[in-house]
Design a protein around this motif. Sequence first.
Motif, PDB file in Angstrom:
ATOM      1  N   ALA A  67      13.963 -63.838  30.174  1.00  0.00           N
ATOM      2  CA  ALA A  67      15.204 -64.294  29.544  1.00  0.00           C
ATOM      3  C   ALA A  67      15.168 -63.986  28.055  1.00  0.00           C
ATOM      4  CB  ALA A  67      15.398 -65.783  29.755  1.00  0.00           C
ATOM      5  N   GLU A  68      16.327 -63.649  27.541  1.00  0.00           N
ATOM      6  CA  GLU A  68      16.450 -63.355  26.120  1.00  0.00           C
ATOM      7  C   GLU A  68      17.708 -64.051  25.610  1.00  0.00           C
ATOM      8  OE1 GLU A  68      17.348 -59.461  23.510  1.00  0.00           O
ATOM      9  OE2 GLU A  68      15.682 -59.297  24.935  1.00  0.00           O
ATOM     10  N   SER A  69      17.632 -64.621  24.405  1.00  0.00           N
ATOM     11  CA  SER A  69      18.801 -65.307  23.867  1.00  0.00           C
ATOM     12  C   SER A  69      19.101 -64.837  22.451  1.00  0.00           C
ATOM     13  CB  SER A  69      18.599 -66.826  23.889  1.00  0.00           C
ATOM     14  OG  SER A  69      17.512 -67.191  23.098  1.00  0.00           O
ATOM     15  N   GLU A  70      20.355 -64.953  22.090  1.00  0.00           N
ATOM     16  CA  GLU A  70      20.838 -64.590  20.757  1.00  0.00           C
ATOM     17  C   GLU A  70      21.863 -65.620  20.320  1.00  0.00           C
ATOM     18  OE1 GLU A  70      20.113 -62.219  18.494  1.00  0.00           O
ATOM     19  OE2 GLU A  70      18.514 -61.447  19.759  1.00  0.00           O
ATOM     20  N   PHE A  71      22.152 -65.637  19.032  1.00  0.00           N
ATOM     21  CA  PHE A  71      23.097 -66.595  18.477  1.00  0.00           C
ATOM     22  C   PHE A  71      24.026 -65.892  17.485  1.00  0.00           C
ATOM     23  CE2 PHE A  71      24.370 -69.933  15.493  1.00  0.00           C
ATOM     24  CZ  PHE A  71      24.898 -70.850  16.384  1.00  0.00           C
ATOM     25  N   LEU A  72      25.321 -66.170  17.584  1.00  0.00           N
ATOM     26  CA  LEU A  72      26.325 -65.651  16.657  1.00  0.00           C
ATOM     27  C   LEU A  72      26.859 -66.828  15.847  1.00  0.00           C
ATOM     28  CD1 LEU A  72      28.202 -63.289  15.728  1.00  0.00           C
ATOM     29  CD2 LEU A  72      29.787 -64.045  17.498  1.00  0.00           C
ATOM     30  N   LEU A  81      33.105 -61.258  18.363  1.00  0.00           N
ATOM     31  CA  LEU A  81      32.633 -61.929  19.571  1.00  0.00           C
ATOM     32  C   LEU A  81      32.517 -60.945  20.729  1.00  0.00           C
ATOM     33  CD1 LEU A  81      31.835 -64.498  21.085  1.00  0.00           C
ATOM     34  CD2 LEU A  81      34.272 -64.902  21.485  1.00  0.00           C
ATOM     35  N   LYS A  82      33.521 -60.087  20.902  1.00  0.00           N
ATOM     36  CA  LYS A  82      33.479 -59.093  21.981  1.00  0.00           C
ATOM     37  C   LYS A  82      32.251 -58.182  21.832  1.00  0.00           C
ATOM     38  CE  LYS A  82      38.147 -58.130  23.487  1.00  0.00           C
ATOM     39  NZ  LYS A  82      39.231 -57.151  23.384  1.00  0.00           N
ATOM     40  N   TYR A  83      32.019 -57.698  20.640  1.00  0.00           N
ATOM     41  CA  TYR A  83      30.879 -56.815  20.385  1.00  0.00           C
ATOM     42  C   TYR A  83      29.565 -57.548  20.648  1.00  0.00           C
ATOM     43  CZ  TYR A  83      27.638 -53.741  17.969  1.00  0.00           C
ATOM     44  OH  TYR A  83      26.586 -52.925  17.667  1.00  0.00           O
ATOM     45  N   PHE A  84      29.465 -58.781  20.175  1.00  0.00           N
ATOM     46  CA  PHE A  84      28.263 -59.599  20.361  1.00  0.00           C
ATOM     47  C   PHE A  84      27.953 -59.784  21.843  1.00  0.00           C
ATOM     48  CE2 PHE A  84      26.547 -63.933  20.969  1.00  0.00           C
ATOM     49  CZ  PHE A  84      25.307 -63.776  20.365  1.00  0.00           C
TER      50      PHE A  84
END
Length: 90
Positions: A67-72, A81-84
């Motif tokens: 699992a990998e997570s990211e935050f905007l 948001l779409k790109y993220f």
Amino acid sequence: MRFLKFLKNLFSTKELTEYELAKRTIKKMGYKSDGSGAFVKDSREGRTMIWITNNGVKIKAYFGGYAESEFLPRPIDKEKLKYFVKINQV
């Protein structure tokens, strides 16, 4: 007079809040709400989950036991948001 006012309000567009805009954008990208505040999209490769918080948008991608997570962080606009989501989804 009231009828005219009713029609005017019916067809006028209200400005969306940042949360509503993010929610609408995520749903248009094919994600389903799971009822607990998360948006989920399953695919052959794995599962992607998105949460909208007060501080921004969190995305977590699960695939093959990893699992990998990211935050905007905020502020959130539609294109960012779409790109993220596109670059971080499975």
